[in-house]
Scaffold this motif. Structure first.
Motif, short mmCIF file in Angstrom:
data_model
loop_
_atom_site.label_atom_id
_atom_site.label_comp_id
_atom_site.label_asym_id
_atom_site.label_seq_id
_atom_site.Cartn_x
_atom_site.Cartn_y
_atom_site.Cartn_z
N LEU A 23 3.99 10.13 -9.66
CA LEU A 23 3.46 10.34 -11.02
C LEU A 23 2.55 11.56 -11.07
N ASP A 24 1.72 11.76 -10.04
CA ASP A 24 0.86 12.95 -10.01
C ASP A 24 1.69 14.22 -9.92
N LYS A 25 2.77 14.17 -9.15
CA LYS A 25 3.65 15.34 -9.02
C LYS A 25 4.31 15.67 -10.36
N LEU A 26 4.82 14.65 -11.04
CA LEU A 26 5.44 14.87 -12.34
C LEU A 26 4.42 15.42 -13.34
N GLU A 27 3.19 14.95 -13.25
CA GLU A 27 2.14 15.46 -14.14
C GLU A 27 1.90 16.95 -13.89
N ALA A 63 15.41 10.25 -19.14
CA ALA A 63 14.27 9.38 -18.87
C ALA A 63 14.66 8.23 -17.93
N GLY A 64 15.88 7.73 -18.06
CA GLY A 64 16.33 6.64 -17.21
C GLY A 64 16.39 7.03 -15.74
N SER A 65 16.70 8.29 -15.45
CA SER A 65 16.74 8.74 -14.06
C SER A 65 15.35 8.74 -13.45
N TRP A 66 14.36 9.18 -14.23
CA TRP A 66 12.98 9.16 -13.72
C TRP A 66 12.52 7.72 -13.55
N ALA A 67 12.91 6.84 -14.47
CA ALA A 67 12.54 5.43 -14.34
C ALA A 67 13.12 4.85 -13.05
N SER A 68 14.34 5.25 -12.70
CA SER A 68 14.96 4.77 -11.47
C SER A 68 14.19 5.26 -10.25
N VAL A 69 13.72 6.52 -10.28
CA VAL A 69 12.97 7.06 -9.15
C VAL A 69 11.63 6.34 -9.01
N VAL A 70 10.91 6.21 -10.12
CA VAL A 70 9.55 5.66 -10.08
C VAL A 70 9.56 4.16 -9.76
N LEU A 71 10.59 3.45 -10.25
CA LEU A 71 10.61 2.00 -10.08
C LEU A 71 11.51 1.58 -8.93
N GLU A 72 12.84 1.65 -9.12
CA GLU A 72 13.76 1.09 -8.13
C GLU A 72 13.66 1.77 -6.77
N GLN A 73 13.65 3.11 -6.75
CA GLN A 73 13.73 3.79 -5.46
C GLN A 73 12.44 3.63 -4.66
N VAL A 74 11.30 3.61 -5.33
CA VAL A 74 10.05 3.34 -4.61
C VAL A 74 10.03 1.90 -4.11
N GLU A 75 10.52 0.96 -4.92
CA GLU A 75 10.56 -0.44 -4.49
C GLU A 75 11.43 -0.62 -3.25
N LEU A 115 13.20 11.07 -3.65
CA LEU A 115 11.73 11.09 -3.57
C LEU A 115 11.24 12.31 -2.81
N MET A 116 11.85 12.61 -1.68
CA MET A 116 11.43 13.77 -0.90
C MET A 116 11.69 15.06 -1.66
N GLU A 117 12.85 15.13 -2.32
CA GLU A 117 13.18 16.33 -3.09
C GLU A 117 12.13 16.57 -4.18
N ARG A 147 0.83 -1.21 0.00
CA ARG A 147 0.00 0.00 0.00
C ARG A 147 0.87 1.26 0.00
N LEU A 148 1.95 1.22 0.77
CA LEU A 148 2.84 2.37 0.81
C LEU A 148 3.46 2.63 -0.55
N ARG A 149 3.96 1.59 -1.20
CA ARG A 149 4.59 1.77 -2.52
C ARG A 149 3.60 2.30 -3.55
N LYS A 150 2.39 1.76 -3.50
CA LYS A 150 1.36 2.23 -4.43
C LYS A 150 1.05 3.70 -4.21
N THR A 151 0.94 4.11 -2.94
CA THR A 151 0.64 5.51 -2.63
C THR A 151 1.77 6.43 -3.07
N ILE A 152 3.02 6.04 -2.75
CA ILE A 152 4.17 6.88 -3.11
C ILE A 152 4.31 6.97 -4.62
N ARG A 153 4.14 5.84 -5.31
CA ARG A 153 4.29 5.85 -6.77
C ARG A 153 3.22 6.75 -7.41
N GLU A 154 1.98 6.66 -6.91
CA GLU A 154 0.93 7.54 -7.43
C GLU A 154 1.26 9.00 -7.15
#
Length: 593
Positions: free
Chosen positions: A103-107, A119-131, A324-326, A93-100
């Motif tokens: 993505l909402d912030k980037l939008e 693009a690879g840096s954002w992929a790292s933030v959205v995928l690996e760092q949230v995981e 993520l916090m930044e 639940r935490l990962r789902k909330t943070i990932r949403e």
């Protein structure tokens, strides 16, 4: 890592735990119940041993205890399974909330902000760092609570039986968290450097993958392979550094726990031999007391050892939380109390400057007016600031100076209401991996099939769609696969036409098209903007005949302005651009060769 930053990141991580819901608390409850069952199990085992060995009772008299022991084993297994499931759900639940939230912030921040990193840096933030936040919430946080509750329960049971054993447990327990903290200081910094290396590697690899054709054409494959190898080696080295620290901490924690248990065993051994006579409140020390305390001793240190084992999860989460916090706390425009706007639109810019995300001036100062039904064109060499201006009008870049829309200051404007009045078409059409119908109806999902077909006809792509067996369900592949550039651009044009906009923002919409596709797109745009306003960026001067005003830009400033005939007859940058076009064999109506 700076200690104040680490504390700030830890505080931020704890604030996010509300997203775990009740699952985090249920996980802790399961662990506490497991600890209580463990104490009961130790009590039963010690009672049986006392009765059989010291009291010489038949083993058959303890059948009830045997059944209770078997039941407790089953109960503990169920509690352990339930705790794992609940912990995983909390992290999920935490990962789902943070990932949403990411993505909402980037939008909300928009494409101009996103393009500031590969693009690879954002992929790292959205995928690996949230995981990598999973184990912090699923294991470390529950274990912190259990590391307090379970040893306390054991001490409550041990002190009434033998105060010396309780003192030994209480005195040796701080050694484990103390060393854990010492190791953790370095682990958090190592994880942060590891994430930075991963982000660089991801961005580097994805950028090179996208430009693979260009690299092969210029024979740069080997050089780029060496750079990727160097980035990979840096990442491998940092990863091994993190693992080395994790293994070291686990080994030392096991050592301290073993020493502490050995001290307790020595105390009871010498007490039974008669060399020590304290700790048992004056009553004879029994086998039951020694066995009960020694059985519980490893379990007393186990929660602390588990917390030490999971401490690298905290270090890992702190390393991931920095980016993520930044991002999540990056300031964004206030949308409260903003004024809505409806068409037709009048845009007025006075001494307008367009700024980059990091505060550099990209354009300006410039002044212009775009009235309803008028057509404004921007021309000039690459890097003149034309696309920056359109990004600013879309609300994706910060501005300084004065910009009003229908006499409403741009800063007081509800950007979402403004965008509903706009239609944007760029030179690189972005289609999504779904059907043609869904691509056209992206901004207006309520469109009927008949309306979608009509829009495709207006965009001069209807014959292609009806000629496919799947029709409107024809699948568009990733990055527009299955379509030519011209077909993709005309589908994107149909999507823009679906907006029923009063102002069209066109960023070189025919730049990558063949002559036939260019003519079809120009025809559809001319019809769509006949009764609407348009602001168009173009390098093709032959498209400027119908523009009411042309702004010639260079180095972020407007160096010329006027209609086509006036600028063509005036010396300056526009005349030079016309001359270059004629030299390339491009025929421009109304201009003498």
């Amino acid at each position: 890592m700076d200690k104040s930053l680490e504390k700030q990141l830890t505080t931020w991580l704890r604030k996010q735990k509300s997203a775990c819901g009740i699952f985090l608390h249920l996980s802790v409850l399961m662990g506490v119940l497991n600890g209580v069952a463990l104490v009961a199990q130790a009590w039963l085992v010690a009672s049986v041993l006392q009765g059989v060995i010291m009291d010489n009772l038949p083993a058959g008299e303890f059948s009830e205890q045997y059944m209770l022991l078997a039941g407790l084993v089953l109960v503990r297994a169920i509690l352990a399974w339930g705790r794992e499931r609940l912990s995983f759900q909390a992290g999920l639940r935490l990962r789902k909330t943070i990932r949403e939230a990411v993505l909402d912030k980037l939008e909300r921040l928009g494409p101009a902000f996103i393009k500031g990193k590969p693009a690879g840096s954002w992929a790292s933030v959205v995928l690996e760092q949230v995981e990598d936040l999973q184990d912090f919430y699923a294991r470390y946080l529950p274990q912190m609570s259990l590391a307090a509750f379970i040893p306390l329960i054991i001490l409550v049971m041990v002190f009434p039986l033998n105060w010396a054993g309780g003192v030994i447990l209480l005195a040796t327990a701080p050694l484990i968290p103390l060393f854990m903290i010492l190791v953790g200081w370095g682990a958090a910094d190592a994880n942060r450097r590891n994430f930075a290396a991963l982000s660089r590697l991801s961005g580097h690899f994805m950028d090179r993958l996208k430009g693979l054709s260009t690299l092969k054409l210029f024979y740069r494959e080997q050089q780029e392979l060496k750079q990727i190898e160097a980035a990979s080696e840096e990442f491998r080295s940092r990863t091994m550094s993190v693992l080395r620290m994790a293994f070291l901490s686990s080994a030392v924690l096991e050592f301290f726990a073993a020493v502490s248990i050995a001290v307790l065993a020595v105390y009871f051994g010498f007490s039974y031999l008669g060399h020590l006579d304290f700790g048992h409140y004056g009553a004879p020390i029994t086998l039951f007391t020694g066995m009960f305390v020694l059985i519980l001793a490893p379990e007393f240190y186990q929660p602390l050892r588990d917390m030490g084992t999971h401490y690298h999860a905290k270090a890992q989460a702190i390393g991931a939380a920095e980016a993520l916090m930044e991002l999540l706390e990056y300031p964004e425009p206030d949308t409260q109390g903003k004024q809505s706007v409806t068409g037709p639109l009048t845009l007025v810019a006075k001494e307008l400057r367009v700024m980059s995300i990091d505060g550099q001036c990209l354009l300006g100062p410039v002044s212009f007016t775009l009235a309803p039904g008028k057509h404004l064109a921007l021309v000039g060499p690459s890097g003149a600031g034309k696309t920056s201006l359109i990004n600013a009008l879309l609300g994706f870049l910060p501005i300084e100076g004065e910009l009003t829309v229908n006499d409403i200051a741009f800063g007081d404007l509800d950007k979402s209401s403004l965008r509903k009045q706009l239609a944007w078409l760029g030179q690189e059409p972005q289609l999504f991996h779904t059907s043609i119908r869904n691509n056209v109806a992206l901004g207006n999902p309520e469109l009927t099939d008949q309306q979608v077909t009509s829009l495709l006809e207006r965009a001069c792509i209807g014959d292609f769609v009806t000629g496919q067996s799947a029709g409107l369900d024809y699948p568009v592949g990733e990055q527009g696969q299955g379509l030519s550039v011209g077909q993709a651009q005309r589908i994107a044009l149909a999507r823009a036409l679906a907006q029923n906009a009063c102002l069209y923002l066109l960023d070189e919409p025919t730049a990558s098209l063949d002559s036939l596709s260019e003519q079809l797109v120009q025809k559809a745009l001319a019809e769509a903007t006949a009764s609407n306003s348009s602001l168009m960026i173009t390098h093709r001067l032959e498209e400027l005949q119908r523009s009411d005003e042309i702004l010639v830009m260079d180095k972020g400033l407007i160096v010329q302005r006027g209609d086509f005939e006036t600028l063509a007859a005036t010396q300056g940058l526009f005349a030079e651009m016309l001359s270059e076009s004629r030299d390339k064999g491009i025929e421009i109506p109304g201009v003498e060769s």
